[in-house]
Write a protein that holds these residues in place. Structure first.
Motif, PDB file in Angstrom:
ATOM      1  N   ASN A  49      28.119  18.325 -52.918  1.00  0.00           N
ATOM      2  CA  ASN A  49      28.189  17.782 -51.567  1.00  0.00           C
ATOM      3  C   ASN A  49      29.456  18.297 -50.910  1.00  0.00           C
ATOM      4  OD1 ASN A  49      25.823  16.361 -51.866  1.00  0.00           O
ATOM      5  ND2 ASN A  49      26.859  14.531 -52.607  1.00  0.00           N
ATOM      6  N   GLY A  50      29.447  18.289 -49.612  1.00  0.00           N
ATOM      7  CA  GLY A  50      30.569  18.829 -48.869  1.00  0.00           C
ATOM      8  C   GLY A  50      31.792  17.938 -48.851  1.00  0.00           C
ATOM      9  N   THR A  51      32.766  18.389 -48.130  1.00  0.00           N
ATOM     10  CA  THR A  51      34.011  17.652 -47.937  1.00  0.00           C
ATOM     11  C   THR A  51      33.965  17.029 -46.540  1.00  0.00           C
ATOM     12  OG1 THR A  51      35.150  19.544 -46.964  1.00  0.00           O
ATOM     13  CG2 THR A  51      35.256  19.326 -49.354  1.00  0.00           C
ATOM     14  N   MET A  52      35.090  16.565 -46.086  1.00  0.00           N
ATOM     15  CA  MET A  52      35.153  15.979 -44.749  1.00  0.00           C
ATOM     16  C   MET A  52      34.724  16.978 -43.666  1.00  0.00           C
ATOM     17  SD  MET A  52      38.484  14.227 -43.126  1.00  0.00           S
ATOM     18  CE  MET A  52      38.566  13.634 -41.476  1.00  0.00           C
ATOM     19  N   TRP A  53      35.028  18.243 -43.864  1.00  0.00           N
ATOM     20  CA  TRP A  53      34.763  19.262 -42.845  1.00  0.00           C
ATOM     21  C   TRP A  53      33.612  20.196 -43.188  1.00  0.00           C
ATOM     22  CZ3 TRP A  53      37.298  17.567 -38.939  1.00  0.00           C
ATOM     23  CH2 TRP A  53      38.552  17.006 -39.091  1.00  0.00           C
ATOM     24  N   LEU A  54      33.193  20.228 -44.452  1.00  0.00           N
ATOM     25  CA  LEU A  54      32.205  21.209 -44.890  1.00  0.00           C
ATOM     26  C   LEU A  54      30.916  20.543 -45.344  1.00  0.00           C
ATOM     27  CD1 LEU A  54      34.603  23.357 -47.095  1.00  0.00           C
ATOM     28  CD2 LEU A  54      33.841  23.886 -44.782  1.00  0.00           C
ATOM     29  N   ASP A  55      29.778  21.200 -45.039  1.00  0.00           N
ATOM     30  CA  ASP A  55      28.500  20.745 -45.573  1.00  0.00           C
ATOM     31  C   ASP A  55      28.392  21.210 -47.022  1.00  0.00           C
ATOM     32  OD1 ASP A  55      27.473  19.312 -43.413  1.00  0.00           O
ATOM     33  OD2 ASP A  55      26.660  21.110 -42.454  1.00  0.00           O
ATOM     34  N   THR A  56      27.209  21.188 -47.588  1.00  0.00           N
ATOM     35  CA  THR A  56      26.997  21.535 -48.989  1.00  0.00           C
ATOM     36  C   THR A  56      27.691  22.840 -49.360  1.00  0.00           C
ATOM     37  OG1 THR A  56      24.873  20.420 -48.919  1.00  0.00           O
ATOM     38  CG2 THR A  56      25.235  21.943 -50.735  1.00  0.00           C
ATOM     39  N   ILE A  57      28.431  22.803 -50.459  1.00  0.00           N
ATOM     40  CA  ILE A  57      29.211  23.956 -50.908  1.00  0.00           C
ATOM     41  C   ILE A  57      28.472  24.610 -52.074  1.00  0.00           C
ATOM     42  CG2 ILE A  57      31.414  24.694 -51.872  1.00  0.00           C
ATOM     43  CD1 ILE A  57      32.478  21.975 -50.555  1.00  0.00           C
ATOM     44  N   SER A  58      28.264  25.908 -51.980  1.00  0.00           N
ATOM     45  CA  SER A  58      27.577  26.622 -53.056  1.00  0.00           C
ATOM     46  C   SER A  58      28.472  27.726 -53.601  1.00  0.00           C
ATOM     47  CB  SER A  58      26.255  27.203 -52.549  1.00  0.00           C
ATOM     48  OG  SER A  58      26.496  28.111 -51.500  1.00  0.00           O
TER      49      SER A  58
ATOM     50  N   LYS B 209      28.852  25.704 -44.687  1.00  0.00           N
ATOM     51  CA  LYS B 209      28.864  25.624 -43.226  1.00  0.00           C
ATOM     52  C   LYS B 209      29.893  24.594 -42.795  1.00  0.00           C
ATOM     53  CE  LYS B 209      24.194  26.890 -41.947  1.00  0.00           C
ATOM     54  NZ  LYS B 209      22.966  26.462 -41.292  1.00  0.00           N
ATOM     55  N   ILE B 210      30.513  24.849 -41.663  1.00  0.00           N
ATOM     56  CA  ILE B 210      31.395  23.858 -41.051  1.00  0.00           C
ATOM     57  C   ILE B 210      30.494  22.765 -40.484  1.00  0.00           C
ATOM     58  CG2 ILE B 210      33.103  23.440 -39.230  1.00  0.00           C
ATOM     59  CD1 ILE B 210      34.142  25.298 -41.395  1.00  0.00           C
ATOM     60  N   LYS B 211      30.802  21.514 -40.776  1.00  0.00           N
ATOM     61  CA  LYS B 211      29.971  20.409 -40.276  1.00  0.00           C
ATOM     62  C   LYS B 211      29.893  20.451 -38.758  1.00  0.00           C
ATOM     63  CE  LYS B 211      30.302  17.150 -44.017  1.00  0.00           C
ATOM     64  NZ  LYS B 211      30.720  15.848 -44.497  1.00  0.00           N
ATOM     65  N   GLY B 212      28.676  20.211 -38.258  1.00  0.00           N
ATOM     66  CA  GLY B 212      28.462  20.165 -36.818  1.00  0.00           C
ATOM     67  C   GLY B 212      28.307  21.528 -36.164  1.00  0.00           C
ATOM     68  N   THR B 213      28.311  22.594 -36.961  1.00  0.00           N
ATOM     69  CA  THR B 213      28.134  23.946 -36.412  1.00  0.00           C
ATOM     70  C   THR B 213      27.126  24.708 -37.264  1.00  0.00           C
ATOM     71  OG1 THR B 213      29.777  25.094 -37.785  1.00  0.00           O
ATOM     72  CG2 THR B 213      30.597  23.983 -35.806  1.00  0.00           C
ATOM     73  N   ASP B 214      26.803  25.918 -36.843  1.00  0.00           N
ATOM     74  CA  ASP B 214      25.968  26.812 -37.650  1.00  0.00           C
ATOM     75  C   ASP B 214      26.811  27.935 -38.243  1.00  0.00           C
ATOM     76  OD1 ASP B 214      23.576  25.468 -37.252  1.00  0.00           O
ATOM     77  OD2 ASP B 214      23.165  26.507 -35.373  1.00  0.00           O
ATOM     78  N   ILE B 215      28.117  27.729 -38.292  1.00  0.00           N
ATOM     79  CA  ILE B 215      29.029  28.774 -38.762  1.00  0.00           C
ATOM     80  C   ILE B 215      29.283  28.592 -40.253  1.00  0.00           C
ATOM     81  CG2 ILE B 215      31.305  29.798 -38.489  1.00  0.00           C
ATOM     82  CD1 ILE B 215      31.299  28.604 -35.620  1.00  0.00           C
ATOM     83  N   THR B 216      29.029  29.647 -41.027  1.00  0.00           N
ATOM     84  CA  THR B 216      29.255  29.623 -42.468  1.00  0.00           C
ATOM     85  C   THR B 216      30.488  30.450 -42.800  1.00  0.00           C
ATOM     86  OG1 THR B 216      26.892  29.402 -42.900  1.00  0.00           O
ATOM     87  CG2 THR B 216      28.259  30.181 -44.725  1.00  0.00           C
TER      88      THR B 216
END
Length: 137
Positions: free
Chosen positions: A75-84, A107-114
């Motif tokens: 699972n992600g952190t405060m700022w990041l979605d799922t980390i692979s 990905k940065i949460k709330g964006t489509d930027i990886t």
């Protein structure tokens, strides 16, 4: 006789220049903020490499980094979605006796930027070097 002060055209030119500068500054600031949020990826990729090396020291035949706690998708952190995590060579053909790289991406949460960060262990130098985070194409 000319009166003192600025003409309307001069004031409009200054406003236009300030608007352009503000536009550039705002986009750069947003990029800077996202890159700062992705800095956790360097730590996570480094932790995976460190755990792999710890297992290699205790078991020279160690061959399954994907099973390690620090190298699993999470699972992600405060700022990041799922980390692979990915590796080069792939975890499935891993060997303790050769150079390898681990890449953490999210990905940065709330964006489509990886973003991606990579840590490389050079077996000949016995050295770990990390780079990133860099925006993924």
């Amino acid at each position: 006789m000319r009166s003192k002060g600025f003409t309307l055209v001069e004031l409009m030119m200054v406003m236009a220049i300030l608007a352009i500068l503000a536009g550039v500054a705002i986009t750069q600031y947003a990029s800077y903020k996202n890159k700062t949020k992705a800095k956790d990826l360097i730590t996570l990729a480094g932790a995976c490499v460190q755990e792999i090396l710890a297992h290699c020291v205790t078991d020279g035949n160690f061959s399954d980094p994907a099973a390690l706690e620090n190298c699993r998708t999470r699972n992600g952190t405060m700022w990041l979605d799922t980390i692979s995590f990915t590796a080069d060579p792939p975890f499935s053909s891993f060997s303790c006796n050769r150079t390898f790289a681990v890449t953490a991406s999210a990905k940065i949460k709330g964006t489509d930027i990886t973003y991606r960060a990579t840590c490389i262990y050079d077996v000949s130098k016995e050295d770990i070097s990390c780079s990133g985070p860099k925006e993924a194409p």
